[in-house]
Each structure stands twice: as structure tokens, then as C-alpha cells.
Design a protein around this motif. Structure first.
Motif, short mmCIF file in Angstrom:
data_model
loop_
_atom_site.label_atom_id
_atom_site.label_comp_id
_atom_site.label_asym_id
_atom_site.label_seq_id
_atom_site.Cartn_x
_atom_site.Cartn_y
_atom_site.Cartn_z
N MET A 1 0.83 -1.19 0.00
CA MET A 1 0.00 0.00 0.00
C MET A 1 0.87 1.26 0.00
N GLU A 2 1.97 1.22 0.74
CA GLU A 2 2.82 2.40 0.80
C GLU A 2 3.41 2.73 -0.57
N LEU A 3 3.68 1.70 -1.38
CA LEU A 3 4.23 1.95 -2.71
C LEU A 3 3.24 2.71 -3.58
N TYR A 4 1.96 2.45 -3.40
CA TYR A 4 0.93 3.11 -4.19
C TYR A 4 0.59 4.49 -3.64
N PHE A 5 0.41 4.60 -2.33
CA PHE A 5 -0.04 5.86 -1.73
C PHE A 5 1.09 6.76 -1.26
N GLY A 6 2.27 6.24 -1.11
CA GLY A 6 3.39 7.05 -0.64
C GLY A 6 3.80 6.64 0.76
N THR A 7 4.07 7.60 1.58
CA THR A 7 4.56 7.33 2.93
C THR A 7 3.47 6.76 3.82
N GLU A 8 3.89 6.22 4.95
CA GLU A 8 2.94 5.68 5.91
C GLU A 8 2.05 6.78 6.47
N ALA A 9 2.59 7.98 6.65
CA ALA A 9 1.79 9.10 7.14
C ALA A 9 0.70 9.46 6.15
N LYS A 10 1.00 9.43 4.87
CA LYS A 10 0.00 9.73 3.83
C LYS A 10 -1.08 8.65 3.83
N LEU A 11 -0.67 7.41 4.03
CA LEU A 11 -1.62 6.31 4.08
C LEU A 11 -2.57 6.47 5.27
N ARG A 12 -2.06 6.86 6.42
CA ARG A 12 -2.90 7.08 7.60
C ARG A 12 -3.87 8.24 7.37
N GLU A 13 -3.41 9.27 6.68
CA GLU A 13 -4.27 10.42 6.37
C GLU A 13 -5.44 9.98 5.47
N ILE A 14 -5.15 9.15 4.50
CA ILE A 14 -6.19 8.64 3.60
C ILE A 14 -7.16 7.76 4.38
N GLU A 15 -6.65 6.93 5.28
CA GLU A 15 -7.51 6.08 6.10
C GLU A 15 -8.48 6.92 6.94
N GLU A 16 -7.98 8.01 7.50
CA GLU A 16 -8.84 8.89 8.30
C GLU A 16 -9.94 9.50 7.45
N ARG A 17 -9.61 9.87 6.23
CA ARG A 17 -10.61 10.46 5.33
C ARG A 17 -11.66 9.43 4.93
N ILE A 18 -11.24 8.20 4.75
CA ILE A 18 -12.17 7.14 4.36
C ILE A 18 -13.12 6.81 5.50
N LYS A 19 -12.68 7.00 6.73
CA LYS A 19 -13.53 6.69 7.89
C LYS A 19 -14.77 7.57 7.95
N VAL A 20 -14.68 8.81 7.47
CA VAL A 20 -15.80 9.74 7.57
C VAL A 20 -17.04 9.22 6.85
N PRO A 21 -16.97 8.90 5.55
CA PRO A 21 -18.19 8.37 4.91
C PRO A 21 -18.62 7.01 5.48
#
Length: 64
Positions: A1-21
Motif C-alpha cells: 500500500m505504501e508503494l501506491y499511496f506514498g509514505t505511511e503518514a500519507k496512508l494514515r491520512e487517507i484512512e482517516e478520510r475514508i472513515k468519515v463516509p
């Protein structure tokens, strides 16, 4: 996943955004069904609302 989305911090940020909907959908299901009348349903509704409030303080956009 990190290879696709970038850093682990970026991945966590995306996860937080996905949690809202996801939380909004879950809350909608709880409120529109008979689950809202049970004690467990009321606790889940309260817990989900609290999570949404926490997320709204840190997320400014749902754009990924």
C-alpha cells in the motif's frame, strides 16, 4: 500500500478520510432501522457521533 499511496503518514491520512463516509453510512443504518431503539444501538450511535466529531476536528477535506 505504501508503494501506491506514498509514505505511511500519507496512508494514515487517507484512512482517516475514508472513515468519515463509513461512519456516516453506519450512523445512517443505525438511525433508520430498529437498532436505534435498543440500548446497544443507542451506545453505537453515541460512539459513532463522537468519532465523527473527533475526525471533523482534524480533517478539512475528503479529497484523496
Amino acid at each position: 500500500m505504501e508503494l501506491y499511496f506514498g509514505t505511511e503518514a500519507k496512508l494514515r491520512e487517507i484512512e482517516e478520510r475514508i472513515k468519515v463516509p463509513a461512519y456516516i453510512r453506519f450512523l445512517h443504518l443505525l438511525v433508520t432501522t430498529d437498532l436505534q431503539n435498543s440500548e446497544l444501538g443507542k451506545l453505537r450511535i453515541k460512539h459513532t457521533q463522537e468519532h465523527l466529531q473527533e475526525l471533523s476536528a482534524s480533517i478539512t477535506s475528503l479529497e484523496i
